[in-house]
Design a protein around this motif. Structure first.
Motif, short mmCIF file in Angstrom:
data_model
loop_
_atom_site.label_atom_id
_atom_site.label_comp_id
_atom_site.label_asym_id
_atom_site.label_seq_id
_atom_site.Cartn_x
_atom_site.Cartn_y
_atom_site.Cartn_z
N GLY A 47 40.32 50.28 44.61
CA GLY A 47 39.18 50.72 45.58
C GLY A 47 38.89 50.34 46.69
O GLY A 47 39.18 48.81 47.00
N LEU A 48 38.23 50.92 47.55
CA LEU A 48 37.97 50.22 48.79
C LEU A 48 37.15 48.93 48.86
O LEU A 48 35.94 49.17 47.96
CB LEU A 48 37.38 51.56 49.86
CG LEU A 48 38.37 52.67 50.16
CD1 LEU A 48 37.72 53.88 50.60
CD2 LEU A 48 39.52 52.13 51.16
N GLU A 49 36.98 48.32 49.56
CA GLU A 49 36.09 47.05 49.90
C GLU A 49 34.68 47.57 50.45
O GLU A 49 34.86 48.67 50.76
CB GLU A 49 36.71 45.97 50.67
CG GLU A 49 37.97 45.20 50.12
CD GLU A 49 37.72 44.73 48.70
OE1 GLU A 49 36.75 43.79 48.86
OE2 GLU A 49 38.13 44.93 47.60
N ALA A 50 33.85 46.72 50.47
CA ALA A 50 32.29 47.08 50.74
C ALA A 50 32.36 47.67 52.19
O ALA A 50 31.81 48.97 52.30
CB ALA A 50 31.43 46.08 50.79
N ALA A 51 33.18 47.20 53.15
CA ALA A 51 32.95 47.78 54.65
C ALA A 51 33.80 48.93 54.64
O ALA A 51 33.45 50.01 55.21
CB ALA A 51 33.35 46.55 55.65
N LYS A 67 33.86 52.82 37.86
CA LYS A 67 34.19 53.78 38.76
C LYS A 67 34.77 52.98 40.04
O LYS A 67 34.37 52.01 40.39
CB LYS A 67 33.08 54.69 39.23
CG LYS A 67 32.53 55.70 38.01
CD LYS A 67 31.87 56.55 38.79
CE LYS A 67 31.57 57.94 37.63
NZ LYS A 67 30.31 58.70 38.22
N ASN A 68 35.61 53.74 40.65
CA ASN A 68 36.06 53.00 42.00
C ASN A 68 36.01 54.37 43.00
O ASN A 68 36.03 55.57 42.86
CB ASN A 68 37.58 52.77 42.02
CG ASN A 68 38.14 51.49 41.38
OD1 ASN A 68 37.18 50.53 41.38
ND2 ASN A 68 39.25 51.24 40.82
N ILE A 69 36.04 53.92 44.47
CA ILE A 69 36.16 54.77 45.44
C ILE A 69 37.52 54.60 45.97
O ILE A 69 37.94 53.52 46.60
CB ILE A 69 35.05 54.42 46.44
CG1 ILE A 69 33.71 54.87 45.95
CG2 ILE A 69 35.26 55.29 47.77
CD1 ILE A 69 32.61 54.51 46.74
N ALA A 118 34.98 41.62 52.07
CA ALA A 118 34.61 41.00 53.64
C ALA A 118 34.41 42.34 54.40
O ALA A 118 34.10 43.40 54.04
CB ALA A 118 35.91 40.16 53.79
N LEU A 119 34.80 41.93 55.76
CA LEU A 119 34.36 43.08 56.73
C LEU A 119 35.36 43.65 57.15
O LEU A 119 36.28 43.11 57.67
CB LEU A 119 33.30 42.52 57.89
CG LEU A 119 32.09 41.69 57.45
CD1 LEU A 119 30.95 42.28 57.83
CD2 LEU A 119 31.99 40.83 56.47
N LEU A 120 35.14 45.06 57.34
CA LEU A 120 36.24 45.71 57.92
C LEU A 120 35.78 46.48 59.16
O LEU A 120 34.60 46.78 59.18
CB LEU A 120 36.58 46.80 56.91
CG LEU A 120 37.49 47.94 57.52
CD1 LEU A 120 38.76 47.69 57.94
CD2 LEU A 120 37.20 49.17 56.31
#
Length: 589
Positions: free
Chosen positions: A306-310, A559-561, A20-22
């Motif tokens: 890992g961080l979400e998309a936003a 992979k993750n960020i 979702a959006l951050l």
């Protein structure tokens, strides 16, 4: 994971995340309590190397997460992040070297004075214990405490959920009934483990197992003191023999660890024990978590998903020095149950591999950075024997594009020249899996395969995709899942997925329903091999056999960020912890 359990460790490792959006308004990578210069050490500064080395003690290390442990009881926990965290309050005879990258895969002594003295053609393992390791009340940790802690794996009716590799290895016929049903006076009746004195312990294996010490390095092999065993409630307040102990715990909300004053640094060559206090705060909203990490309120995500998309977008744009992009040791994939027609036919399975657009699936998973490299086979880099260049279907060679001509040729060979209909099973709480399914669905349509997507309740995995009868009934020809090693070997990764004895009526992970005597024999040979290099070659051969059978379509070597605050010291990604930071080494400025 193992035979008997749903893939909880891997499920948790993939995440709990709502895409979702951050809010992108975020300040720098250190919080108001950031001591020191507040500068982040740089992109990938902790990926395979140490960032911010320091021996400075003090401060509070602040974890945040969206997922509590399945259990903080070392016998019952199966989430990878929980295993990493448990090392704050549990110790094992043997553990992994506290080093970045591949160096962390080396086994070193912890409660033991040395690695095992092995005799009897690889079937007897003997250890002498350090005499300065203590419990949180100051009493020494004894060999009987270690034996009792391991015996708890047999009490599956009370302590279900955790790995049982040692149970299966030491007592394959299930003769011992566990400490709670043990008729012996001291409740230490398991004959396969001997305790000649308080500082000696001996394991007698019925068959050789080259990974036995890997099993002893798992938290499920931690000592538990018999007089402190609260059975099914033990996970609410485990009794510590590590540098920290539980101060308070509210499930799904907050956990606080404080120093264990009875732990002596001189007794422990592994754990840095730098922070004075360690807190874990749990939320339900992944985007809110990312926002708080980027604002500097917390140091790292305990789940390491890992961080979400936003959050990724903000971090990459404004705080690239605070992120690492490690390979997680997980493979994300589609698997084809042979009990669902037409996937009993190898050519129909091959048509899936050739007919899917691997590049679009990679993009659906977050691209090369957040999704990982395109998968070419089924053995991740953290498992000895892995060769990421091994590409039997020419997936990378074809740059991930679908090979329509080959897909159609395979459809003809399997008697379905015009294609067929099937169903993709995907968890409804894993948006990245839904996106992968949609990308796969779109490309398969071009070769005449019409795949309907069925989103099932992700909390009920064990009873839905883990139940072969349900899979057959629902016509789940394609199951989307992921997997990482319980311990870094072909046995710890592949046996639960590919061994025939691991096909279970519930909680099954051998989704492809592989029941091949040849593969079972290859595993038996590899497990009995004590030379790690020879064993790695044998596991590489098993991987080749699995790819030859076209049971899987590998999506990505994941992979993750992941975020690290500027306050963190001694921070590095360890291969032994599937691309997470080594929690026991961390400090804060």
């Amino acid at each position: 994971m193992t035979t008997q359990r749903s893939s909880r460790r891997r499920i948790a490792a993939s995440a709990v995340a709502v895409a979702a959006l951050l809010s992108t308004a975020a300040c720098g990578g250190g919080g108001s309590d950031n001591e020191g210069d507040g500068k982040a050490p740089g992109f990938n500064a902790a990926n395979g190397k140490m960032a911010n080395a320091s021996d400075k003690k003090g401060g509070t290390l602040k974890f945040i997460g969206t997922q509590d442990a399945d259990s903080w009881d070392p016998t019952r926990g199966y989430y990878g992040f929980a295993w990493d965290f448990m090392r704050y309050y549990t110790r094992q005879l043997i553990t992994y070297k506290p080093s970045p990258g591949k160096d962390s895969l080396e086994l070193v002594p912890d409660l033991a004075k040395s690695t095992a003295k092995i005799s009897d053609d690889g079937k007897t393992y003997r250890y002498e214990l350090r005499d300065d390791a203590t419990w949180e009340d100051g009493k020494p940790v004894t060999s009987k405490d270690i034996k009792y802690g391991i015996e708890r794996q047999w009490a599956q009716d009370v302590l279900s959920g955790g790995p049982v590799y040692i149970k299966d290895t030491l007592d394959p016929d299930g003769k011992y009934k566990g400490p709670y049903k043990d008729k012996s006076k001291d409740k230490l009746g398991l004959e396969a483990i001997e305790t000649p004195s308080d500082t000696e312990i001996v394991f007698k294996l019925p068959k050789r197992n080259g990974d036995f010490e890997q099993m002893l390095a798992m938290p499920s092999s931690s000592p538990v003191r018999q007089d402190k065993d609260t059975k099914s409630k033990y996970g609410l307040k485990p009794f510590s023999n590590g540098p920290y102990k539980f101060e308070s715990y509210t499930p799904n909300k907050k956990l606080t660890l404080v120093r264990n004053p009875e732990w002596k640094k001189s007794s422990d060559n592994i754990r840095k024990a730098l922070p004075d206090k360690i807190t874990v705060t749990l939320l339900t909203n992944a985007d809110e978590m990312d926002k708080r990490l980027i604002n500097g309120d917390y140091d790292l995500d305990i789940n390491a998903t890992g961080l979400e998309a936003a959050g990724r977008q903000t971090a990459l744009k404004e705080h690239k020095g605070n992120i690492d992009n490690p390979a997680t040791g997980f493979i994300r994939y589609a698997v084809f149950p042979q009990t669902v027609k037409p996937f009993d036919n190898i050519h129909c399975r091959k048509a899936m591999i050739y007919g899917s657009d691997h590049k679009s699936i990679q993009n659906a998973r977050g691209g090369p950075l957040a999704g990982g490299d395109i998968g070419t086979n089924m053995l991740p880099s953290s498992v000895p024997g892995s060769d990421l260049k091994y590409d039997p279907y020419g997936i990378a060679k074809n740059e991930g594009a679908a090979d329509v001509a080959k897909a159609k040729a395979e459809l003809k060979k399997c008697g379905k020249p015009n294609g067929f209909k099937t169903t993709i099973a995907v968890r409804n709480n894993k948006q990245v899996e839904v996106a992968s399914a949609e990308a796969m669905q779109a490309s398969l349509k071009k070769v005449g395969i019409n795949a309907e997507i069925d989103e099932y309740d992700g909390a009920q995995t064990a009873g839905i995709i883990g139940n072969p009868e349900v899979v057959k009934k629902k016509n789940y020809g394609i199951i989307i899942m992921g997997w990482g090693a319980d311990f870094p070997s072909g046995q710890g990764f592949g046996l639960p997925l590919w061994g025939s004895k691991y096909i279970l009526p519930n909680g099954n992970n051998n989704f492809a329903m592989i029941d091949e005597p040849k593969i079972d024999k290859m595993f038996a040979d590899a497990i009995a091999e004590l030379d790690p290099d020879k064993a790695a070659k044998k596991y590489a051969d098993i991987n080749a056999e699995i790819m030859k059978g076209a049971y899987y379509l590998p999506f990505t070597f994941e992979k993750n960020i992941i975020w690290r605050s500027s306050r963190l010291t001694n921070v590095y990604v360890a291969d032994s912890y599937n691309g997470r930071y080594d929690y026991a080494s961390l400090g804060v400025k």
